[in-house]
Design a protein around this motif. Structure first.
Motif, PDB file in Angstrom:
ATOM      1  N   GLY A   7      38.768  45.213  40.330  1.00 24.44           N
ATOM      2  CA  GLY A   7      39.583  46.142  39.559  1.00 24.44           C
ATOM      3  C   GLY A   7      40.076  45.626  38.227  1.00 24.44           C
ATOM      4  O   GLY A   7      40.713  46.362  37.474  1.00 24.44           O
ATOM      5  N   GLY A   8      39.813  44.363  37.930  1.00 27.10           N
ATOM      6  CA  GLY A   8      40.240  43.829  36.647  1.00 27.10           C
ATOM      7  C   GLY A   8      39.450  44.428  35.498  1.00 27.10           C
ATOM      8  O   GLY A   8      38.458  45.130  35.695  1.00 27.10           O
ATOM      9  N   GLY A   9      39.899  44.142  34.294  1.00 30.19           N
ATOM     10  CA  GLY A   9      39.205  44.650  33.119  1.00 30.19           C
ATOM     11  C   GLY A   9      40.038  44.480  31.878  1.00 30.19           C
ATOM     12  O   GLY A   9      41.059  43.778  31.883  1.00 30.19           O
ATOM     13  N   LEU A  10      39.587  45.122  30.818  1.00 30.42           N
ATOM     14  CA  LEU A  10      40.270  45.085  29.529  1.00 30.42           C
ATOM     15  C   LEU A  10      41.030  46.389  29.334  1.00 30.42           C
ATOM     16  O   LEU A  10      40.461  47.480  29.494  1.00 30.42           O
ATOM     17  N   VAL A  11      42.301  46.266  28.987  1.00 27.78           N
ATOM     18  CA  VAL A  11      43.133  47.451  28.789  1.00 27.78           C
ATOM     19  C   VAL A  11      44.077  47.191  27.633  1.00 27.78           C
ATOM     20  O   VAL A  11      44.419  46.030  27.345  1.00 27.78           O
ATOM     21  N   GLN A 116      38.178  35.533  45.042  1.00 33.89           N
ATOM     22  CA  GLN A 116      37.543  34.832  43.930  1.00 33.89           C
ATOM     23  C   GLN A 116      38.242  35.063  42.594  1.00 33.89           C
ATOM     24  O   GLN A 116      37.941  34.379  41.632  1.00 33.89           O
ATOM     25  N   GLY A 117      39.139  36.003  42.520  1.00 34.74           N
ATOM     26  CA  GLY A 117      39.833  36.276  41.268  1.00 34.74           C
ATOM     27  C   GLY A 117      39.167  37.369  40.460  1.00 34.74           C
ATOM     28  O   GLY A 117      37.938  37.518  40.472  1.00 34.74           O
ATOM     29  N   THR A 118      39.989  38.124  39.768  1.00 32.59           N
ATOM     30  CA  THR A 118      39.494  39.163  38.874  1.00 32.59           C
ATOM     31  C   THR A 118      40.293  39.085  37.565  1.00 32.59           C
ATOM     32  O   THR A 118      41.509  38.929  37.594  1.00 32.59           O
ATOM     33  N   LEU A 119      39.602  39.146  36.448  1.00 34.02           N
ATOM     34  CA  LEU A 119      40.228  38.924  35.153  1.00 34.02           C
ATOM     35  C   LEU A 119      40.864  40.207  34.622  1.00 34.02           C
ATOM     36  O   LEU A 119      40.206  41.249  34.555  1.00 34.02           O
ATOM     37  N   VAL A 120      42.111  40.076  34.232  1.00 37.34           N
ATOM     38  CA  VAL A 120      42.834  41.166  33.572  1.00 37.34           C
ATOM     39  C   VAL A 120      43.149  40.723  32.157  1.00 37.34           C
ATOM     40  O   VAL A 120      43.770  39.673  31.956  1.00 37.34           O
ATOM     41  N   THR A 121      42.725  41.509  31.197  1.00 31.84           N
ATOM     42  CA  THR A 121      42.988  41.215  29.791  1.00 31.84           C
ATOM     43  C   THR A 121      43.696  42.407  29.167  1.00 31.84           C
ATOM     44  O   THR A 121      43.184  43.528  29.218  1.00 31.84           O
TER      45      THR A 121
END
Length: 124
Positions: A7-11, A116-121
């Protein structure tokens, strides 16, 4: 227990994301489940934790109170972190973890199983 975070991503600042933690191998309902994050050059910190006991309190870091909401769906064996009003300082890799009998005020030391982690930017 195997965990898969997504569910991470760029926002943009002020936007929302919904992180999901799906488990296999055991039922999450038996454990506290936490979300943690780690930004570059910083220590891992507890963001939120949902206990396995309805009488226990859900944990939120002061920095996310009022903006993030954690919930669990025992039928789907998932835990979700709804993140609203995101800020650039929320940028980090987000991990879900479990295996702790309670939330321990968000301390990551007590959680044995990690996704494993998900990147949120969050862009300004």
């Amino acid at each position: 227990v195997q965990l898969q975070a997504s569910g991470g991503g760029l926002v943009q600042t002020g936007g929302s994301l919904r992180l999901s933690c799906a488990a296999s191998g055991d039922a999450l309902e038996y454990y506290a489940v936490g979300w943690f994050r780690q930004a570059p050059g910083k220590e891992r910190e507890g963001v939120s934790c949902i206990p396995n006991d309805d009488d226990a309190s859900t944990y939120y870091a002061d920095s996310v109170k009022g903006r993030f909401t954690i919930s669990r769906d025992n039928g789907k064996n998932t835990v979700t972190l709804q993140m609203n009003s995101l800020k650039p300082e929320d940028t980090a890799v987000y991990y879900c973890a479990t295996g702790a009998p309670r939330c321990y005020s968000g301390s990551y030391l007590y959680f044995h199983y990690w996704g494993q982690g998900t990147l949120v930017t969050v862009s300004s």
